[in-house]
Design a protein around this motif. Structure first.
Motif, short mmCIF file in Angstrom:
data_model
loop_
_atom_site.label_atom_id
_atom_site.label_comp_id
_atom_site.label_asym_id
_atom_site.label_seq_id
_atom_site.Cartn_x
_atom_site.Cartn_y
_atom_site.Cartn_z
N LEU A 1 -8.02 5.21 3.59
CA LEU A 1 -9.22 5.20 4.50
C LEU A 1 -9.04 5.85 5.76
O LEU A 1 -9.80 5.87 6.65
CB LEU A 1 -9.25 3.74 4.87
CG LEU A 1 -9.69 2.70 3.81
CD1 LEU A 1 -9.57 1.16 4.19
CD2 LEU A 1 -11.24 2.95 3.34
N ASN A 2 -7.95 6.45 6.14
CA ASN A 2 -7.33 7.34 7.17
C ASN A 2 -7.51 6.51 8.67
O ASN A 2 -8.12 6.72 9.34
CB ASN A 2 -8.39 8.61 7.43
CG ASN A 2 -7.77 9.39 8.24
OD1 ASN A 2 -6.60 9.69 8.53
ND2 ASN A 2 -8.58 10.19 8.96
N VAL A 3 -6.88 5.19 8.43
CA VAL A 3 -6.89 4.36 9.63
C VAL A 3 -5.52 3.80 9.52
O VAL A 3 -4.74 4.05 9.05
CB VAL A 3 -7.82 2.93 9.65
CG1 VAL A 3 -9.29 3.65 9.36
CG2 VAL A 3 -7.50 2.35 8.10
N SER A 4 -5.03 2.93 10.94
CA SER A 4 -3.84 2.36 11.11
C SER A 4 -3.58 1.21 10.25
O SER A 4 -4.65 0.49 9.91
CB SER A 4 -3.55 2.29 12.52
OG SER A 4 -4.52 1.44 12.97
N ARG B 1 -9.45 -2.25 -8.32
CA ARG B 1 -8.01 -2.82 -8.56
C ARG B 1 -8.04 -3.94 -9.16
O ARG B 1 -8.35 -4.80 -8.94
CB ARG B 1 -7.09 -2.34 -7.39
CG ARG B 1 -6.58 -1.11 -6.89
CD ARG B 1 -7.87 -0.12 -6.66
NE ARG B 1 -7.15 1.26 -6.55
CZ ARG B 1 -7.73 2.26 -6.70
NH1 ARG B 1 -9.25 2.06 -6.42
NH2 ARG B 1 -7.43 3.52 -6.44
N ARG B 2 -7.05 -4.02 -10.17
CA ARG B 2 -6.83 -5.17 -10.98
C ARG B 2 -5.62 -5.80 -10.54
O ARG B 2 -5.12 -6.85 -10.80
CB ARG B 2 -6.81 -4.60 -12.42
CG ARG B 2 -7.99 -4.23 -12.76
CD ARG B 2 -7.79 -4.20 -14.38
NE ARG B 2 -6.71 -3.00 -14.80
CZ ARG B 2 -7.08 -1.81 -14.92
NH1 ARG B 2 -8.18 -1.22 -14.53
NH2 ARG B 2 -5.97 -0.78 -15.06
N TYR B 3 -4.80 -5.44 -9.55
CA TYR B 3 -3.52 -5.78 -9.12
C TYR B 3 -3.28 -5.63 -7.82
O TYR B 3 -4.11 -4.55 -7.18
CB TYR B 3 -2.31 -5.54 -9.70
CG TYR B 3 -1.96 -4.10 -10.21
CD1 TYR B 3 -1.20 -3.07 -9.14
CD2 TYR B 3 -2.58 -3.17 -11.01
CE1 TYR B 3 -0.89 -1.78 -9.17
CE2 TYR B 3 -2.14 -2.14 -11.43
CZ TYR B 3 -1.34 -1.27 -10.38
OH TYR B 3 -1.32 -0.01 -10.29
N PRO B 4 -2.51 -5.91 -6.87
CA PRO B 4 -2.24 -5.78 -5.52
C PRO B 4 -2.01 -4.41 -5.17
O PRO B 4 -1.21 -3.83 -5.84
CB PRO B 4 -1.24 -7.04 -5.20
CG PRO B 4 -1.35 -7.97 -6.04
CD PRO B 4 -1.78 -7.27 -7.29
N VAL B 5 -2.69 -3.83 -4.01
CA VAL B 5 -2.57 -2.61 -3.74
C VAL B 5 -1.92 -2.84 -2.03
O VAL B 5 -2.28 -3.59 -1.32
CB VAL B 5 -3.92 -1.80 -3.47
CG1 VAL B 5 -3.78 -0.49 -2.96
CG2 VAL B 5 -4.62 -1.88 -4.90
N SER B 6 -1.01 -1.95 -1.73
CA SER B 6 -0.26 -1.98 -0.39
C SER B 6 -0.97 -1.75 0.48
O SER B 6 -1.96 -0.90 0.49
CB SER B 6 1.08 -1.12 -0.70
OG SER B 6 0.57 0.27 -0.56
N GLY B 7 -0.85 -2.30 1.70
CA GLY B 7 -1.70 -2.04 3.06
C GLY B 7 -1.48 -0.34 3.34
O GLY B 7 -2.29 0.27 3.87
N LYS B 8 -0.26 0.09 3.07
CA LYS B 8 0.05 1.37 3.68
C LYS B 8 -0.81 2.30 2.68
O LYS B 8 -1.30 3.18 3.29
CB LYS B 8 1.61 1.69 3.28
CG LYS B 8 1.91 3.04 3.55
CD LYS B 8 3.42 3.47 3.39
CE LYS B 8 3.79 4.70 3.87
NZ LYS B 8 5.26 4.99 3.55
N LEU B 9 -0.88 2.14 1.41
CA LEU B 9 -1.90 2.84 0.55
C LEU B 9 -3.35 2.65 1.07
O LEU B 9 -3.98 3.81 0.85
CB LEU B 9 -1.76 2.63 -0.86
CG LEU B 9 -2.54 3.37 -1.89
CD1 LEU B 9 -2.12 4.75 -1.98
CD2 LEU B 9 -2.31 2.77 -3.27
N LEU B 10 -3.64 1.49 1.34
CA LEU B 10 -5.18 1.37 1.66
C LEU B 10 -5.63 1.98 3.01
O LEU B 10 -6.46 2.89 3.19
CB LEU B 10 -5.21 -0.05 1.89
CG LEU B 10 -5.56 -1.09 0.47
CD1 LEU B 10 -5.59 -2.34 0.92
CD2 LEU B 10 -6.79 -0.45 -0.15
N ALA B 11 -4.53 1.86 4.04
CA ALA B 11 -4.67 2.44 5.40
C ALA B 11 -4.92 3.94 5.08
O ALA B 11 -5.39 4.67 5.84
CB ALA B 11 -3.43 2.04 6.23
N GLY B 12 -3.83 4.54 4.34
CA GLY B 12 -3.90 6.13 4.13
C GLY B 12 -5.05 6.49 3.46
O GLY B 12 -5.51 7.53 3.85
#
Length: 233
Positions: free
Chosen positions: A30-33, A17-28
């Motif tokens: 990776l299937n983690v909280s 990724r070339r710009y910030p990615v939201s934690g919600k998207l990352l967690a989703g």
């Protein structure tokens, strides 16, 4: 997936990724909280990674942290081959040549068994039935260069009423949806323009550059098109 595997996947995800990615998207993905994600990011930072950001703003991995070498899975190789064959089928000679070169470089670093899969992949692509890249290869090449250098372009094209029109725009992307489109921003009208490449009669790249943030403009356009954040990452 073990925690070690998850950490490697998270690093790989952020590196792409070339710009910030939201934690919600990352967690989703990776299937983690979110709580687990925050702990993983803290652990990676303690191990030397430079992940910047905070909850609500998004995260990005700064350059300088080396990932361990990763093997390609069978699915990843098939995805590479399919995409590569699709590019070769287009009329852009420069991209087709680069696609051949890309596969050769990948093959050079693969183990023998994976190299065999690369050259004997069952994946094929048929491009009949939709518009290929415009036959005018110089137009596509000029657009790509203008995008990379943030140079304004003057395009002569036919509008929806088949009227010849001339506009100066800021090129943002080449978008494919069964046919190829130029996505650009018009500073005069403050509107996005999505134009079929085959409608472009003439294109001139100007030395003048635009100062707007291309990525932010592209994200705003994506919102108007209903495209997800991950699609534009």
């Amino acid at each position: 997936m073990s925690r070690t595997e998850r950490l490697i996947v998270l690093l790989q995800y952020l590196r792409q990724r070339r710009y910030p990615v939201s934690g919600k998207l990352l967690a989703g993905d990776l299937n983690v909280s979110l709580r687990t994600l925050y702990r993983d990011i803290a652990l990676l930072n303690s191990q030397g990674a430079n992940i910047e950001g905070e909850p609500g703003l998004g995260y990005t991995l700064r350059p300088g942290f080396m990932l361990p070498p990763l093997m390609f899975t069978m699915d990843e190789i098939d995805a590479l081959v399919l995409g590569n064959k699709w590019v070769i089928e287009q009329n852009d000679v420069v991209l087709a040549k680069s696609a051949h070169s890309f596969i050769s470089k990948i093959a050079a670093v693969l183990p023998e068994e994976q190299r065999a899969q690369l050259y004997c992949s069952p994946m094929f692509v048929k491009t009949e039935g939709y518009s290929k890249v415009t036959d005018n290869n110089s137009i596509l090449s000029d657009i790509r260069k203008a995008i990379y250098h943030k140079q304004k372009i003057v395009i002569t094209f036919f509008d929806l009423n088949n009227v010849r029109t001339v506009k100066t725009t800021c090129p943002l992307s080449i978008f494919f949806n069964n046919e190829f489109f130029l996505v650009s921003w018009c500073e005069f009208s403050h509107k996005f323009i999505k134009l079929q490449l085959e409608k472009i009669e003439k294109l001139e790249v100007l030395s003048e550059k635009y100062i707007q943030d291309r990525i932010l403009l592209l994200k705003k356009w994506g919102e108007t098109e209903g495209l997800s954040e991950s699609y534009l990452s």
